[in-house]
Design a protein around this motif. Structure first.
Motif, PDB file in Angstrom:
ATOM      1  N   LEU A   1       0.824  -1.201   0.000  1.00  0.00           N
ATOM      2  CA  LEU A   1       0.000   0.000   0.000  1.00  0.00           C
ATOM      3  C   LEU A   1       0.863   1.257   0.000  1.00  0.00           C
ATOM      4  N   ASP A   2       1.959   1.239   0.757  1.00  0.00           N
ATOM      5  CA  ASP A   2       2.841   2.405   0.784  1.00  0.00           C
ATOM      6  C   ASP A   2       3.512   2.617  -0.568  1.00  0.00           C
ATOM      7  N   ARG A   3       3.806   1.519  -1.260  1.00  0.00           N
ATOM      8  CA  ARG A   3       4.468   1.632  -2.560  1.00  0.00           C
ATOM      9  C   ARG A   3       3.623   2.411  -3.546  1.00  0.00           C
ATOM     10  N   TYR A   4       2.320   2.221  -3.467  1.00  0.00           N
ATOM     11  CA  TYR A   4       1.414   2.895  -4.407  1.00  0.00           C
ATOM     12  C   TYR A   4       0.639   4.041  -3.759  1.00  0.00           C
ATOM     13  N   GLY A   5       0.983   4.351  -2.522  1.00  0.00           N
ATOM     14  CA  GLY A   5       0.337   5.475  -1.846  1.00  0.00           C
ATOM     15  C   GLY A   5      -1.137   5.247  -1.589  1.00  0.00           C
ATOM     16  N   ALA A   6      -1.492   4.015  -1.180  1.00  0.00           N
ATOM     17  CA  ALA A   6      -2.903   3.658  -0.980  1.00  0.00           C
ATOM     18  C   ALA A   6      -3.276   3.693   0.496  1.00  0.00           C
ATOM     19  N   SER A   7      -4.373   4.355   0.800  1.00  0.00           N
ATOM     20  CA  SER A   7      -4.896   4.396   2.161  1.00  0.00           C
ATOM     21  C   SER A   7      -6.059   3.420   2.298  1.00  0.00           C
ATOM     22  N   VAL A   8      -6.224   2.876   3.494  1.00  0.00           N
ATOM     23  CA  VAL A   8      -7.293   1.922   3.771  1.00  0.00           C
ATOM     24  C   VAL A   8      -8.465   2.640   4.425  1.00  0.00           C
ATOM     25  N   LYS A   9      -9.656   2.371   3.904  1.00  0.00           N
ATOM     26  CA  LYS A   9     -10.882   2.863   4.520  1.00  0.00           C
ATOM     27  C   LYS A   9     -11.826   1.682   4.711  1.00  0.00           C
ATOM     28  N   VAL A  10     -12.360   1.542   5.898  1.00  0.00           N
ATOM     29  CA  VAL A  10     -13.293   0.459   6.199  1.00  0.00           C
ATOM     30  C   VAL A  10     -14.692   1.043   6.234  1.00  0.00           C
ATOM     31  N   LEU A  11     -15.569   0.535   5.358  1.00  0.00           N
ATOM     32  CA  LEU A  11     -16.911   1.082   5.194  1.00  0.00           C
ATOM     33  C   LEU A  11     -17.938   0.089   5.718  1.00  0.00           C
ATOM     34  N   GLY A  12     -18.882   0.564   6.517  1.00  0.00           N
ATOM     35  CA  GLY A  12     -19.937  -0.312   6.998  1.00  0.00           C
ATOM     36  C   GLY A  12     -20.298  -0.029   8.439  1.00  0.00           C
ATOM     37  N   ARG A  13     -20.954  -1.011   9.059  1.00  0.00           N
ATOM     38  CA  ARG A  13     -21.408  -0.905  10.440  1.00  0.00           C
ATOM     39  C   ARG A  13     -20.270  -1.274  11.387  1.00  0.00           C
ATOM     40  N   LEU A  14     -19.408  -0.318  11.643  1.00  0.00           N
ATOM     41  CA  LEU A  14     -18.257  -0.594  12.502  1.00  0.00           C
ATOM     42  C   LEU A  14     -18.684  -0.931  13.929  1.00  0.00           C
ATOM     43  N   ASP A  15     -19.881  -0.505  14.307  1.00  0.00           N
ATOM     44  CA  ASP A  15     -20.355  -0.785  15.663  1.00  0.00           C
ATOM     45  C   ASP A  15     -20.642  -2.264  15.887  1.00  0.00           C
ATOM     46  N   LEU A  16     -20.746  -3.046  14.808  1.00  0.00           N
ATOM     47  CA  LEU A  16     -21.012  -4.479  14.930  1.00  0.00           C
ATOM     48  C   LEU A  16     -19.738  -5.316  14.944  1.00  0.00           C
ATOM     49  N   ILE A  17     -18.591  -4.679  14.770  1.00  0.00           N
ATOM     50  CA  ILE A  17     -17.318  -5.402  14.771  1.00  0.00           C
ATOM     51  C   ILE A  17     -16.870  -5.636  16.213  1.00  0.00           C
ATOM     52  N   PRO A  18     -16.412  -6.839  16.544  1.00  0.00           N
ATOM     53  CA  PRO A  18     -15.913  -7.096  17.908  1.00  0.00           C
ATOM     54  C   PRO A  18     -14.811  -6.121  18.293  1.00  0.00           C
ATOM     55  N   PRO A  19     -14.743  -5.741  19.558  1.00  0.00           N
ATOM     56  CA  PRO A  19     -13.777  -4.713  19.994  1.00  0.00           C
ATOM     57  C   PRO A  19     -12.332  -5.020  19.614  1.00  0.00           C
ATOM     58  N   ASP A  20     -11.901  -6.277  19.747  1.00  0.00           N
ATOM     59  CA  ASP A  20     -10.505  -6.588  19.436  1.00  0.00           C
ATOM     60  C   ASP A  20     -10.217  -6.432  17.945  1.00  0.00           C
ATOM     61  N   VAL A  21     -11.215  -6.739  17.100  1.00  0.00           N
ATOM     62  CA  VAL A  21     -11.049  -6.571  15.652  1.00  0.00           C
ATOM     63  C   VAL A  21     -11.127  -5.091  15.291  1.00  0.00           C
ATOM     64  N   LEU A  22     -12.034  -4.369  15.936  1.00  0.00           N
ATOM     65  CA  LEU A  22     -12.196  -2.945  15.654  1.00  0.00           C
ATOM     66  C   LEU A  22     -10.925  -2.176  15.975  1.00  0.00           C
ATOM     67  N   GLU A  23     -10.231  -2.585  17.034  1.00  0.00           N
ATOM     68  CA  GLU A  23      -8.987  -1.911  17.402  1.00  0.00           C
ATOM     69  C   GLU A  23      -7.941  -2.060  16.296  1.00  0.00           C
ATOM     70  N   VAL A  24      -7.890  -3.242  15.665  1.00  0.00           N
ATOM     71  CA  VAL A  24      -6.944  -3.469  14.571  1.00  0.00           C
ATOM     72  C   VAL A  24      -7.388  -2.703  13.326  1.00  0.00           C
ATOM     73  N   VAL A  25      -8.706  -2.635  13.095  1.00  0.00           N
ATOM     74  CA  VAL A  25      -9.235  -1.859  11.962  1.00  0.00           C
ATOM     75  C   VAL A  25      -8.803  -0.402  12.085  1.00  0.00           C
ATOM     76  N   GLU A  26      -8.945   0.167  13.266  1.00  0.00           N
ATOM     77  CA  GLU A  26      -8.584   1.570  13.468  1.00  0.00           C
ATOM     78  C   GLU A  26      -7.088   1.787  13.285  1.00  0.00           C
ATOM     79  N   ARG A  27      -6.269   0.806  13.719  1.00  0.00           N
ATOM     80  CA  ARG A  27      -4.823   0.946  13.541  1.00  0.00           C
ATOM     81  C   ARG A  27      -4.435   0.846  12.075  1.00  0.00           C
ATOM     82  N   ALA A  28      -5.124  -0.031  11.314  1.00  0.00           N
ATOM     83  CA  ALA A  28      -4.835  -0.164   9.882  1.00  0.00           C
ATOM     84  C   ALA A  28      -5.187   1.114   9.132  1.00  0.00           C
ATOM     85  N   VAL A  29      -6.313   1.714   9.491  1.00  0.00           N
ATOM     86  CA  VAL A  29      -6.719   2.972   8.852  1.00  0.00           C
ATOM     87  C   VAL A  29      -5.722   4.076   9.197  1.00  0.00           C
ATOM     88  N   ALA A  30      -5.326   4.152  10.461  1.00  0.00           N
ATOM     89  CA  ALA A  30      -4.391   5.201  10.887  1.00  0.00           C
ATOM     90  C   ALA A  30      -3.011   4.999  10.262  1.00  0.00           C
TER      91      ALA A  30
END
Length: 351
Positions: A125-154
């Motif tokens: 992703l860095d090679r091509y300058g691509a950012s990750v965006k997660v679209l959907g009902r984030l409130d339904l994602i388990p907390p441990d998975v959501l924490e990784v989702v937020e770190r991937a986006v950041a």
């Protein structure tokens, strides 16, 4: 000899240094050729067939999903090398929560593992300058998975050249419902700047009376039930062209009445676009679904427009690679060139 055994032999041969070098050279040549023509700005993939691929190869379902994520990495590199700016993938549907709990938990943990790998080894992703965006009902994602989702986006937020939209968990109807709800909330709290303290019916009566009309003429004026109940009620603008305000949201008696809802005619498809999860992304050029199923399955329903080219492929998603995507790009480019040829005589004629 089983298909799985043959597949492993094939993979072993293709991963050998000579074969890998030759394939990479051929791939780069083909991608370079494709990038000389028109390039889609936005491509969506419905990654279907992981489970059926696993059953057909007699492996665990979760392993089929693992191979599906590997196919995604291959496809992303192809798209970004070609010059595609936005890739949107359907990773998890809201309907998938109806599957057996062990499979849902497995998919969530798989997403967690792959996103963690993305954070640790994000060179693609860095090679091509691509950012990750997660679209959907984030409130339904388990907390441990959501924490990784937020770190991937950041971790990829500094990339601004390309975008990877991961729809997880998502359905298009839910996205459109959210967009409409947000639009209504926004419009219901936006004051109307140019209101008038006189009702439309009273203005009409004043104009007609100055023209010397008889009272009988005024009686022929049709009014809506809300207007006839109280002529002194401030309507601000005709109810035929505005969303009716709730009296409880109006200012108190004695102060200037302000219409809360703007004119409904100002709500356009572009207004809804701005409130979608994909707001800011270019129009969808190509929609690809694998596994031979020919339906959209509640994915990108709003984004599919009159110029979106839809391709239903028979291969399963873990099998998807350049050799499956190449005909799609070639066909799309051919259609674009045909469209340009058809539009050229029209532009000349209009000129």
């Amino acid at each position: 000899m089983s298909d799985l055994y043959l597949s492993r032999i094939r993979n072993w041969f293709l991963s050998s240094p000579p074969a890998e070098w030759a394939i990479n050279r051929l791939r780069d040549t083909l991608i370079g050729s494709l990038s000389q023509g028109p390039i889609p700005g936005h491509v969506a993939f419905e990654m279907d067939g992981n489970r059926r691929y696993a059953r057909s190869h007699k492996i665990e379902t979760v392993e089929g999903h693992h191979l599906g994520f590997e196919a995604l990495a291959r496809v992303l590199e192809i798209c970004y090398k070609c010059g595609v700016k936005v890739v949107t993938v359907y990773a998890f549907s809201l309907e998938n929560f109806h599957r057996p709990k062990y499979e849902v938990d497995g998919l969530m943990q798989l997403a967690k593992v792959k996103l963690e790998q993305l954070i640790q080894h994000g060179e693609l992703l860095d090679r091509y300058g691509a950012s990750v965006k997660v679209l959907g009902r984030l409130d339904l994602i388990p907390p441990d998975v959501l924490e990784v989702v937020e770190r991937a986006v950041a971790a990829t937020s500094h990339n601004t050249t390309c975008v990877l939209n991961i729809c997880f968990p998502y359905t298009s109807r839910e996205e459109m419902t959210t967009a409409i709800r947000t639009t209504v909330e926004e419009y219901s709290t936006t004051p109307r700047p140019h209101s008038t303290p006189f009702s439309q019916s009273r203005i009409t009566q004043k104009i007609l009376s100055k023209q010397g009309d008889k009272p009988e003429t005024l009686e022929s004026i049709e009014e809506t039930p809300s207007q006839s109940d109280d002529h002194d009620q401030d309507d601000a603008v005709s109810t035929a062209t505005t969303l009716r305000s709730d009296p409880s949201t109006q200012k108190s008696e004695g102060s200037e009445n302000v219409a809360i809802y703007p004119n409904a005619e100002t709500i356009t498809p572009e207004t809804i676009d701005k409130h979608l999860y994909t707001a800011g992304c270019p129009p969808l050029d190509i929609f690809v679904r694998t596994s031979g199923v020919e339906r959209l399955s509640d994915f990108m329903l709003w984004q599919c427009h009159q110029d979106t080219h839809i391709f239903f492929l028979k291969c399963f998603w873990p099998e998807f690679d350049l050799w499956h995507f190449l005909p799609v790009l070639v066909e799309w480019q051919h259609r674009q060139k045909q469209k340009q040829r058809d539009e050229k005589p029209r532009r000349v004629k209009q000129a």
